[in-house]
Motif scaffolding. Structure first.
Motif, mmCIF file in Angstrom:
data_model
loop_
_atom_site.group_PDB
_atom_site.id
_atom_site.type_symbol
_atom_site.label_atom_id
_atom_site.label_comp_id
_atom_site.label_asym_id
_atom_site.label_seq_id
_atom_site.Cartn_x
_atom_site.Cartn_y
_atom_site.Cartn_z
ATOM 1 N N ARG A 192 0.837 -1.213 0.000
ATOM 2 C CA ARG A 192 0.000 0.000 0.000
ATOM 3 C C ARG A 192 0.867 1.257 0.000
ATOM 4 N N GLN A 193 1.943 1.234 0.768
ATOM 5 C CA GLN A 193 2.844 2.390 0.831
ATOM 6 C C GLN A 193 3.457 2.659 -0.542
ATOM 7 N N HIS A 194 3.917 1.614 -1.209
ATOM 8 C CA HIS A 194 4.517 1.782 -2.536
ATOM 9 C C HIS A 194 3.474 2.157 -3.582
ATOM 10 N N ALA A 195 2.288 1.593 -3.487
ATOM 11 C CA ALA A 195 1.234 1.877 -4.454
ATOM 12 C C ALA A 195 0.767 3.327 -4.372
ATOM 13 N N GLY A 196 0.948 3.918 -3.197
ATOM 14 C CA GLY A 196 0.565 5.315 -3.004
ATOM 15 C C GLY A 196 1.438 6.271 -3.788
ATOM 16 N N GLY A 197 2.507 5.750 -4.396
ATOM 17 C CA GLY A 197 3.357 6.576 -5.236
ATOM 18 C C GLY A 197 4.477 7.272 -4.501
ATOM 19 N N SER A 198 4.407 7.290 -3.191
ATOM 20 C CA SER A 198 5.498 7.933 -2.462
ATOM 21 C C SER A 198 6.027 6.959 -1.415
ATOM 22 N N SER A 199 7.290 6.745 -1.464
ATOM 23 C CA SER A 199 7.916 5.870 -0.484
ATOM 24 C C SER A 199 9.201 6.533 -0.025
ATOM 25 N N PRO A 200 9.064 7.610 0.742
ATOM 26 C CA PRO A 200 10.243 8.340 1.177
ATOM 27 C C PRO A 200 11.211 7.426 1.933
ATOM 28 N N PRO A 201 12.496 7.579 1.689
ATOM 29 C CA PRO A 201 13.482 6.705 2.330
ATOM 30 C C PRO A 201 13.530 6.845 3.851
ATOM 31 N N LYS A 202 12.992 7.915 4.366
ATOM 32 C CA LYS A 202 13.068 8.138 5.812
ATOM 33 C C LYS A 202 11.848 7.653 6.581
ATOM 34 N N VAL A 203 10.905 6.991 5.919
ATOM 35 C CA VAL A 203 9.754 6.435 6.628
ATOM 36 C C VAL A 203 10.248 5.283 7.491
ATOM 37 N N SER A 204 9.875 5.320 8.753
ATOM 38 C CA SER A 204 10.316 4.296 9.700
ATOM 39 C C SER A 204 9.191 3.303 9.976
ATOM 40 N N ALA A 205 9.588 2.161 10.513
ATOM 41 C CA ALA A 205 8.633 1.097 10.822
ATOM 42 C C ALA A 205 7.499 1.602 11.709
ATOM 43 N N TRP A 206 7.815 2.417 12.707
ATOM 44 C CA TRP A 206 6.768 2.879 13.627
ATOM 45 C C TRP A 206 5.741 3.763 12.926
ATOM 46 N N GLN A 207 6.144 4.396 11.818
ATOM 47 C CA GLN A 207 5.222 5.272 11.098
ATOM 48 C C GLN A 207 4.235 4.491 10.228
ATOM 49 N N LEU A 208 4.596 3.282 9.859
ATOM 50 C CA LEU A 208 3.761 2.500 8.960
ATOM 51 C C LEU A 208 3.008 1.364 9.644
ATOM 52 N N CYS A 209 3.488 0.947 10.799
ATOM 53 C CA CYS A 209 2.907 -0.248 11.422
ATOM 54 C C CYS A 209 1.460 -0.022 11.871
ATOM 55 N N THR A 210 0.739 -1.136 11.943
ATOM 56 C CA THR A 210 -0.599 -1.147 12.510
ATOM 57 C C THR A 210 -0.415 -1.256 14.017
ATOM 58 N N TYR A 211 -0.877 -0.242 14.742
ATOM 59 C CA TYR A 211 -0.657 -0.188 16.184
ATOM 60 C C TYR A 211 -1.582 -1.127 16.941
ATOM 61 N N LYS A 212 -1.145 -1.458 18.137
ATOM 62 C CA LYS A 212 -1.900 -2.300 19.065
ATOM 63 C C LYS A 212 -2.342 -3.607 18.404
ATOM 64 N N PRO A 213 -1.376 -4.435 18.023
ATOM 65 C CA PRO A 213 -1.751 -5.706 17.400
ATOM 66 C C PRO A 213 -2.447 -6.620 18.403
ATOM 67 N N VAL A 214 -3.182 -7.571 17.878
ATOM 68 C CA VAL A 214 -3.849 -8.538 18.740
ATOM 69 C C VAL A 214 -2.786 -9.456 19.320
ATOM 70 N N THR A 215 -2.812 -9.581 20.618
ATOM 71 C CA THR A 215 -1.863 -10.430 21.332
ATOM 72 C C THR A 215 -2.654 -11.437 22.154
ATOM 73 N N VAL A 216 -2.187 -12.684 22.129
ATOM 74 C CA VAL A 216 -2.831 -13.737 22.912
ATOM 75 C C VAL A 216 -1.792 -14.441 23.772
ATOM 76 N N ARG A 217 -2.281 -15.113 24.796
ATOM 77 C CA ARG A 217 -1.395 -15.893 25.661
ATOM 78 C C ARG A 217 -1.135 -17.256 25.013
ATOM 79 N N PRO A 218 -0.020 -17.892 25.331
ATOM 80 C CA PRO A 218 0.296 -19.196 24.747
ATOM 81 C C PRO A 218 -0.729 -20.285 25.069
ATOM 82 N N ASP A 219 -1.496 -20.114 26.139
ATOM 83 C CA ASP A 219 -2.470 -21.144 26.508
ATOM 84 C C ASP A 219 -3.852 -20.917 25.882
ATOM 85 N N ALA A 220 -3.999 -19.906 25.027
ATOM 86 C CA ALA A 220 -5.268 -19.698 24.316
ATOM 87 C C ALA A 220 -5.478 -20.864 23.365
#
Length: 124
Positions: free
Chosen positions: A56-84
């Motif tokens: 999606r970032q590349h398809a948007g036509g702009s992929s500045p070299p200074k974009v960092s992982a924290w700027q693109l990531c989906t925040y608050k991912p779903v996390t589960v315990r190992p016993d789920a």
């Protein structure tokens, strides 16, 4: 599906740091044959970056070299315990419309699971 997610998760976790460049994340995905990585800062999972996010970032036509992982990531991912249970996690993934789950005990990542991991159970 009363097995726990620990029986299905990938224990070898490759993660991105918040300040990693998108190019570094892409290189990691290709090098390890991954479709996503969690973004981790001092043991805390901030989010996840998937190959779809990068596309999606590349398809948007702009992929500045200074974009960092924290700027693109989906925040608050779903996390589960190992016993789920597999059923609980599958239901959570469907209800949340997601393909990736981080398995953690407290702040310590134990593994990761994708929807493809569930599919693999039918061919193994």
């Amino acid at each position: 599906m009363s097995q726990t997610i620990a029986s299905l998760m990938n224990r070898e976790v490759h993660a991105a740091a918040p300040d990693d460049t998108l190019q570094a994340v892409e290189t990691q995905l290709v090098a390890h044959g991954l479709s996503w990585v969690p973004v981790v800062d001092h043991g805390n999972v901030l989010g996840v970056i998937s190959s779809a996010d990068l596309l999606r970032q590349h398809a948007g036509g702009s992929s500045p070299p200074k974009v960092s992982a924290w700027q693109l990531c989906t925040y608050k991912p779903v996390t589960v315990r190992p016993d789920a249970t597999l059923s609980e996690v599958a239901r959570l993934m469907i209800e949340s419309n997601i393909h990736h789950v981080v398995v953690a005990e407290g702040n310590e990542i134990q593994g990761v699971v994708s929807s493809l991991d569930f599919v693999r159970t039918f061919v193994d």
